[in-house]
Enzyme design. Structure first.
Site, PDB file in Angstrom:
ATOM      1  N   THR A  29       1.620   3.789   1.710  1.00 47.59           N
ATOM      2  CA  THR A  29       2.434   4.282   2.830  1.00 47.59           C
ATOM      3  C   THR A  29       3.365   3.211   3.402  1.00 47.59           C
ATOM      4  O   THR A  29       4.072   3.479   4.373  1.00 47.59           O
ATOM      5  CB  THR A  29       1.517   4.754   3.980  1.00 47.59           C
ATOM      6  OG1 THR A  29       0.722   3.624   4.392  1.00 47.59           O
ATOM      7  CG2 THR A  29       0.617   5.890   3.545  1.00 47.59           C
ATOM      8  N   LYS A  30       3.357   2.034   2.851  1.00 47.08           N
ATOM      9  CA  LYS A  30       4.071   0.915   3.473  1.00 47.08           C
ATOM     10  C   LYS A  30       5.581   0.959   3.163  1.00 47.08           C
ATOM     11  O   LYS A  30       6.014   1.742   2.315  1.00 47.08           O
ATOM     12  CB  LYS A  30       3.452  -0.406   3.011  1.00 47.08           C
ATOM     13  CG  LYS A  30       2.024  -0.612   3.526  1.00 47.08           C
ATOM     14  CD  LYS A  30       1.976  -0.696   5.037  1.00 47.08           C
ATOM     15  CE  LYS A  30       0.655  -1.188   5.577  1.00 47.08           C
ATOM     16  NZ  LYS A  30      -0.411  -0.178   5.617  1.00 47.08           N
ATOM     17  N   PRO A  31       6.376   0.103   3.853  1.00 47.04           N
ATOM     18  CA  PRO A  31       7.845   0.196   3.699  1.00 47.04           C
ATOM     19  C   PRO A  31       8.324   0.154   2.253  1.00 47.04           C
ATOM     20  O   PRO A  31       9.244   0.860   1.881  1.00 47.04           O
ATOM     21  CB  PRO A  31       8.356  -1.009   4.488  1.00 47.04           C
ATOM     22  CG  PRO A  31       7.315  -1.249   5.522  1.00 47.04           C
ATOM     23  CD  PRO A  31       5.997  -0.883   4.870  1.00 47.04           C
ATOM     24  N   TYR A  42       0.849  -1.193   0.000  1.00 47.17           N
ATOM     25  CA  TYR A  42       0.000   0.000   0.000  1.00 47.17           C
ATOM     26  C   TYR A  42       0.890   1.249   0.000  1.00 47.17           C
ATOM     27  O   TYR A  42       2.050   1.189   0.421  1.00 47.17           O
ATOM     28  CB  TYR A  42      -0.895  -0.065   1.256  1.00 47.17           C
ATOM     29  CG  TYR A  42      -1.795   1.114   1.449  1.00 47.17           C
ATOM     30  CD1 TYR A  42      -2.877   1.331   0.597  1.00 47.17           C
ATOM     31  CD2 TYR A  42      -1.576   2.018   2.487  1.00 47.17           C
ATOM     32  CE1 TYR A  42      -3.707   2.427   0.786  1.00 47.17           C
ATOM     33  CE2 TYR A  42      -2.405   3.106   2.685  1.00 47.17           C
ATOM     34  CZ  TYR A  42      -3.467   3.311   1.819  1.00 47.17           C
ATOM     35  OH  TYR A  42      -4.275   4.399   1.992  1.00 47.17           O
TER      36      TYR A  42
END
Ligand SMILES: Cc1ncc(COP(=O)(O)O)c(C=O)c1O
Length: 397
Positions: A192-194, A190
């Site tokens: 905003t994920k790492p 997604y």
């Protein structure tokens, strides 16, 4: 510096994408093949290698991946799925997709992940022991759940372990990479994920049987790979539908972004870690701040900071509001699921049953933590957190 006109605007999250991702997308757009194909297959191979398991299956989201993983371990109507309430709803909702029920166990205050002792206690109930199919730990913020204990408890009880590793890439531990330790693990890409593909996810497993099931159910329950059907001349048109599967395959446009992000994953983690260490050092100087647990094995996806309201004249919500007025975006991870009307009503849940989650929720908020934060922005966040707390500080009586 005035709160009315902040010197900075620092959003809570900002994706790290650049030229290489742009070129990867263009390459796919120009190739004439937009859906799942050779980019997705390459991404899967590269990801499997990165986490050290034989199978990786690219999907449209971690939610899709968790759905497929629970389906693969045999979760069906009436079964129980044990998980943490201190998570995003996706972790639990997938049990309901399959007609199973969710059983929440409280977290431990140090790791903010499911407390293995609570899982063990819950599994002592004979009805729970009979119906429980799987435990789903969440590596919250990128800090690993207590996997060794959970694996032992799960093995003894005969239940599977599916890791929700949405926050936890890449983290190496003595047991293996987080997400690649249990029976299956699921990562999120997604925005905003790492690492990100905009939307996307990956299911990983060491089991050929689970991998085959995930691949089957990922694409309509069709019994063979169909990527090459339109490419090859001749009789490649035939296929059979053997299950009512889902439509969860990852298109090549996204997989191409994922391949670029995967190559940068360790560097991005180092950059987030550097910021987290600066926060930790600065905030350790104040007794009204409660720092997150910070083992070496951490993806630093989120920096969850707690405040001691007993030492301050402002609440957590007011703290967030004051930071917002200084132009700093924050978030709260998470509003526990037992407070959400759906779960609360369905399972007659009370906050009193989850004292640790409730305590942590009331005091916590998350600060910006992403590679593109400049040193000046980090300085500004630190200064703002400290000035806000210092101004509201009331010493112990
Ligand atoms: C812990 C956790 N699990 C699962 C998910 C679902 O991920 P996705 O948005 O890729 O479906 C999220 C997303 O925020 C999450 O935070």
């Amino acid at each position: 510096m005035s709160e009315a006109s902040p010197s900075y605007t620092i959003p809570f999250a900002r994706p790290h994408v650049g030229k290489e991702e742009e070129e990867a997308v263009l390459r796919v757009l120009r190739s004439g093949w937009l859906t799942t194909g050779k980019e997705a297959l390459a991404f899967e191979e590269e990801f499997a290698k990165a986490v050290g398991v034989p199978h990786a299956c690219a999907v449209q989201s971690a939610t899709a991946g968790l759905h497929l993983a629970l389906e693969a371990v045999g979760v069906r109507e009436g079964d129980l799925v044990i998980t943490t309430p201190y998570t995003f709803t996706a972790t639990a909702e997938v049990a309901r997709y399959l007609g199973a029920e969710v059983l929440f166990c409280d977290i431990d205050e140090k790791t903010l992940t499911i407390d293995p002792r609570e899982v063990e206690r819950t599994l002592k109930d004979p009805v729970v022991a009979r119906k429980a199919k799987v435990v789903v730990p969440v590596h919250l913020a990128g800090r690993g759940a207590r996997m060794a204990e959970l694996l032992e408890i799960a093995r003894t009880a005969g239940v599977a372990v599916v890791e929700d590793a949405a926050h936890a890439f890449p983290v190496e531990t003595p047991l293996g990479m987080l997400g690649a330790i249990g029976d299956l693990g699921v990562y999120s890409f997604y925005a905003t994920k790492p690492i990100t593909t905009g939307e996307g996810g990956m299911v990983v497993t060491a089991s050929e049987v689970y991998a085959t099931r995930v691949r089957l159910m990922r694409l309509h329950g069709i019994d063979r790979p169909v990527w090459n059907r339109y490419r090859t001349a001749g009789a490649a048109w035939y296929y059979e539908v053997v299950e009512p599967g889902f439509k969860y395959n990852m298109p090549d446009i996204l997989a191409a972004i994922g391949r670029v992000q995967l190559r940068k994953a360790w560097k991005l983690r180092e950059e987030r870690k550097r910021i987290a260490l600066r926060y930790l050092e600065a905030f350790a100087t104040r007794d009204y701040l409660i720092l997150p647990d910070a083992p070496e094995e951490h993806a630093w996806h989120l920096f969850i900071l707690g405040i001691r309201e007993d030492l301050l004249s402002i609440t957590r919500d007011e703290y967030i509001e004051k930071l917002a007025r200084r132009g700093i975006g924050t978030s709260v991870h998470y509003i526990p699921l037992f407070l959400m009307p759906y779960y609360r009503k369905r399972y007659h849940l009370s906050p009193d049953d989850f004292p640790v989650s409730m305590r942590v929720y009331r005091r916590s908020f998350s600060l910006p933590l992403y590679p593109d934060l400049s040193d000046e922005e980090v300085d500004y966040v630190i200064r703002s957190v400290l000035e806000t707390g210092d101004a509201a500080y009331r010493k112990r009586p």
